[in-house]
Design a protein around this motif. Sequence first.
Motif, PDB file in Angstrom:
ATOM      1  N   PRO A  62       0.850  -1.197   0.000  1.00 42.65           N
ATOM      2  CA  PRO A  62       0.000   0.000   0.000  1.00 42.65           C
ATOM      3  C   PRO A  62       0.888   1.251   0.000  1.00 42.65           C
ATOM      4  N   TRP A  63       0.351   2.365  -0.457  1.00 37.25           N
ATOM      5  CA  TRP A  63       1.164   3.581  -0.602  1.00 37.25           C
ATOM      6  C   TRP A  63       1.832   4.008   0.699  1.00 37.25           C
ATOM      7  N   ILE A  64       1.179   3.784   1.834  1.00 35.08           N
ATOM      8  CA  ILE A  64       1.764   4.213   3.111  1.00 35.08           C
ATOM      9  C   ILE A  64       3.056   3.441   3.393  1.00 35.08           C
ATOM     10  N   SER A  65       3.046   2.144   3.086  1.00 32.39           N
ATOM     11  CA  SER A  65       4.258   1.338   3.285  1.00 32.39           C
ATOM     12  C   SER A  65       5.352   1.759   2.315  1.00 32.39           C
ATOM     13  N   LYS A  66       4.954   2.108   1.096  1.00 37.36           N
ATOM     14  CA  LYS A  66       5.945   2.556   0.112  1.00 37.36           C
ATOM     15  C   LYS A  66       6.653   3.812   0.605  1.00 37.36           C
ATOM     16  N   SER A  67       5.907   4.682   1.274  1.00 35.58           N
ATOM     17  CA  SER A  67       6.539   5.904   1.775  1.00 35.58           C
ATOM     18  C   SER A  67       7.491   5.599   2.931  1.00 35.58           C
ATOM     19  N   ILE A  72      14.840   3.358   2.961  1.00 30.91           N
ATOM     20  CA  ILE A  72      15.774   2.331   2.508  1.00 30.91           C
ATOM     21  C   ILE A  72      16.264   2.640   1.099  1.00 30.91           C
ATOM     22  N   GLY A  73      15.357   3.141   0.279  1.00 28.38           N
ATOM     23  CA  GLY A  73      15.742   3.495  -1.080  1.00 28.38           C
ATOM     24  C   GLY A  73      15.018   2.656  -2.109  1.00 28.38           C
ATOM     25  N   SER A  74      15.341   2.926  -3.353  1.00 31.43           N
ATOM     26  CA  SER A  74      14.708   2.244  -4.474  1.00 31.43           C
ATOM     27  C   SER A  74      15.244   0.822  -4.608  1.00 31.43           C
ATOM     28  N   LYS A  81      23.384  -1.852  -2.598  1.00 29.23           N
ATOM     29  CA  LYS A  81      23.913  -2.024  -1.245  1.00 29.23           C
ATOM     30  C   LYS A  81      23.973  -3.481  -0.790  1.00 29.23           C
ATOM     31  N   CYS A  82      23.112  -4.333  -1.354  1.00 27.18           N
ATOM     32  CA  CYS A  82      22.989  -5.693  -0.832  1.00 27.18           C
ATOM     33  C   CYS A  82      23.527  -6.791  -1.760  1.00 27.18           C
ATOM     34  N   ASP A  83      23.633  -6.505  -3.061  1.00 29.79           N
ATOM     35  CA  ASP A  83      24.110  -7.506  -4.017  1.00 29.79           C
ATOM     36  C   ASP A  83      25.632  -7.400  -4.108  1.00 29.79           C
ATOM     37  N   ALA A  84      26.326  -8.059  -3.168  1.00 28.64           N
ATOM     38  CA  ALA A  84      27.778  -7.884  -3.016  1.00 28.64           C
ATOM     39  C   ALA A  84      28.562  -8.273  -4.272  1.00 28.64           C
ATOM     40  N   ASP A  85      28.134  -9.311  -4.977  1.00 25.67           N
ATOM     41  CA  ASP A  85      28.901  -9.734  -6.162  1.00 25.67           C
ATOM     42  C   ASP A  85      28.324  -9.188  -7.477  1.00 25.67           C
ATOM     43  N   CYS A 105      24.284  -3.213   3.783  1.00 27.24           N
ATOM     44  CA  CYS A 105      22.905  -3.664   3.574  1.00 27.24           C
ATOM     45  C   CYS A 105      22.179  -3.906   4.898  1.00 27.24           C
ATOM     46  N   LEU A 106      21.136  -3.130   5.147  1.00 25.59           N
ATOM     47  CA  LEU A 106      20.336  -3.246   6.375  1.00 25.59           C
ATOM     48  C   LEU A 106      21.190  -3.236   7.635  1.00 25.59           C
TER      49      LEU A 106
END
Length: 133
Positions: A62-67, A72-74, A81-85, A105-106
């Motif tokens: 829902p839009w509220i969660s997207k905001s 965290i970012g797109s 940030k998370c795909d190390a390789d 990442c996180l």
Amino acid sequence: GNCKMQLLLCILVVFAAAMVAADDTCAISRMSMISCAEKHLDTDKDGKLSREELSSAIDALPWISKSVLKVIGSVDMIMKKCDADSDGFISTGRKGDMEKSKETCLKACYKRKAFKAAFFPDCETVPDEGAEL
């Protein structure tokens, strides 16, 4: 006068130290975040999150969660940030991308909280080692 000033300074130093310490330990450990992501976001159960799986998970929010997720970012930012390789997948297993990207990442507790709240609010998580709850 001088005594009060020193006491105030001491309280500030202790408070600042507590803030730094609080950032190291989180009520949601990265490991439990990873297992929740595997459970809820890895739709084809191949042990890695694809850009498509992330995108469709975000699109379904829902839009509220997207905001909330904006902190965290797109999808691009998450992949970066998370795909190390840089293979286009975030592998979640031992020695995978999530293990190798723990500095990017996180890492921050507020990001873990936002991610959990958006994607799997009911998923059971455990705190970091030594977290004060």
